[in-house]
Scaffold this active site. Structure first.
Site, PDB file in Angstrom:
ATOM      1  N   HIS A   1       0.840  -1.213   0.000  1.00 63.83           N
ATOM      2  CA  HIS A   1       0.000   0.000   0.000  1.00 63.83           C
ATOM      3  C   HIS A   1       0.867   1.252   0.000  1.00 63.83           C
ATOM      4  O   HIS A   1       0.614   2.195  -0.766  1.00 63.83           O
ATOM      5  CB  HIS A   1      -0.921  -0.008   1.213  1.00 63.83           C
ATOM      6  CG  HIS A   1      -1.686   1.264   1.404  1.00 63.83           C
ATOM      7  ND1 HIS A   1      -2.918   1.487   0.808  1.00 63.83           N
ATOM      8  CD2 HIS A   1      -1.393   2.392   2.102  1.00 63.83           C
ATOM      9  CE1 HIS A   1      -3.352   2.689   1.147  1.00 63.83           C
ATOM     10  NE2 HIS A   1      -2.441   3.262   1.933  1.00 63.83           N
ATOM     11  N   GLU A   2       1.883   1.276   0.853  1.00 63.02           N
ATOM     12  CA  GLU A   2       2.771   2.441   0.905  1.00 63.02           C
ATOM     13  C   GLU A   2       3.533   2.605  -0.408  1.00 63.02           C
ATOM     14  O   GLU A   2       3.767   3.731  -0.861  1.00 63.02           O
ATOM     15  CB  GLU A   2       3.744   2.325   2.085  1.00 63.02           C
ATOM     16  CG  GLU A   2       3.076   2.273   3.447  1.00 63.02           C
ATOM     17  CD  GLU A   2       2.089   3.404   3.674  1.00 63.02           C
ATOM     18  OE1 GLU A   2       2.306   4.522   3.147  1.00 63.02           O
ATOM     19  OE2 GLU A   2       1.082   3.184   4.367  1.00 63.02           O
TER      20      GLU A   2
ATOM     21  N   HIS B   1       1.535   4.486  -2.838  1.00 59.87           N
ATOM     22  CA  HIS B   1       1.658   5.946  -2.735  1.00 59.87           C
ATOM     23  C   HIS B   1       2.885   6.450  -3.504  1.00 59.87           C
ATOM     24  O   HIS B   1       2.839   7.504  -4.146  1.00 59.87           O
ATOM     25  CB  HIS B   1       1.757   6.372  -1.273  1.00 59.87           C
ATOM     26  CG  HIS B   1       0.466   6.313  -0.533  1.00 59.87           C
ATOM     27  ND1 HIS B   1      -0.692   6.916  -0.998  1.00 59.87           N
ATOM     28  CD2 HIS B   1       0.121   5.720   0.648  1.00 59.87           C
ATOM     29  CE1 HIS B   1      -1.678   6.707  -0.146  1.00 59.87           C
ATOM     30  NE2 HIS B   1      -1.209   5.984   0.859  1.00 59.87           N
TER      31      HIS B   1
END
Length: 238
Positions: free
Chosen positions: A107-108, A111
């Protein structure tokens, strides 16, 4: 004197129920992400890769180099810092081989990819951080002073400033959902997980997204409460 509090404000404030509802929503979302993460943090990925390993492989696969992967203390304090160009993974994620940890790391990385793909909403969100922070600090004093002095225009300005927080959260929600979608797609296409493991990682990311939904709803309820209080004071003034 200019004091326009309706009488119930001192004894019984019926709008306080909105605060209670918001607190319940936030509590449920917080407990849900903690429980879901704990559940899938006990299940190890058969790949044997740590979350740090997977993050490095994801960025390499995306052709992104120079982004550091670092450890940060705390639980679920994971984030990407675009200013330092570093992904920071928390205690329970960094060296973990669990399904939950790998999902969070992915998920990071989602980003990171958003920035490198010039995903507009994340830039819009970051551009208003300063204004939102100011509004967050100034809104409540203005609102309270406006009510106490009977200056409802000032109270309304306080609500308007607080509403910037709601706008920020509304922009943040699709940013986070998009990062999670990217994460699931990356994990699937890169064969970092089996299908059943991928379903577990997806549940963790959905639970995380619900915390942002809860934040939006809580802020919306707070804005509604402020408006109801102002409306009651307006009737008292008339």
């Amino acid at each position: 004197m200019g004091y326009y509090y309706p009488y119930y404000y001192y004894y019984y404030d019926p709008t306080f129920i909105l605060i209670i509802i918001g607190a319940i929503i936030s509590l449920f979302a917080s407990l849900n992400i903690k429980w879901t993460f704990f559940r899938y943090n006990k299940k190890r990925s058969t790949s044997g890769f740590t979350a740090k390993d997977v993050a490095e492989m994801i960025l390499s696969r995306a052709g992104i180099y120079g982004v550091r992967i670092e450890h940060i203390s705390g639980e679920l304090t994971d984030h990407y810092d675009p200013r330092a160009d570093v992904v920071r993974l928390s205690d329970s994620v960094y060296n973990s081989t669990s399904i939950a940890a790998i999902g969070v790391a992915a998920h990071e990385c989602g980003h990171v990819i958003q920035y490198h793909k010039n995903y507009k909403p994340i830039y819009i969100r970051n551009s208003i951080v300063g204004v939102v922070n100011f509004g967050s600090y100034a809104s409540m004093p203005l609102f309270m002073i406006g009510l106490i002095l009977g200056k409802l225009a000032l109270a309304k300005l306080g609500v308007l400033l607080f509403s910037l927080t709601l706008v920020f959260q509304l922009i943040t929600l699709p940013v986070e959902i998009n990062a999670s979608r990217r994460a699931i797609k990356i994990l699937s296409e890169g064969n970092y997980m089996r299908k059943d493991e991928l379903r577990g990682a997806k549940k963790v990311l959905i639970a995380a997204a619900l915390t942002y939904v809860a934040a939006v709803l809580t802020s919306l309820l707070q804005v509604l409460r402020f408006l109801l209080i102002i409306a009651a004071n307006s009737r008292e003034e008339d």
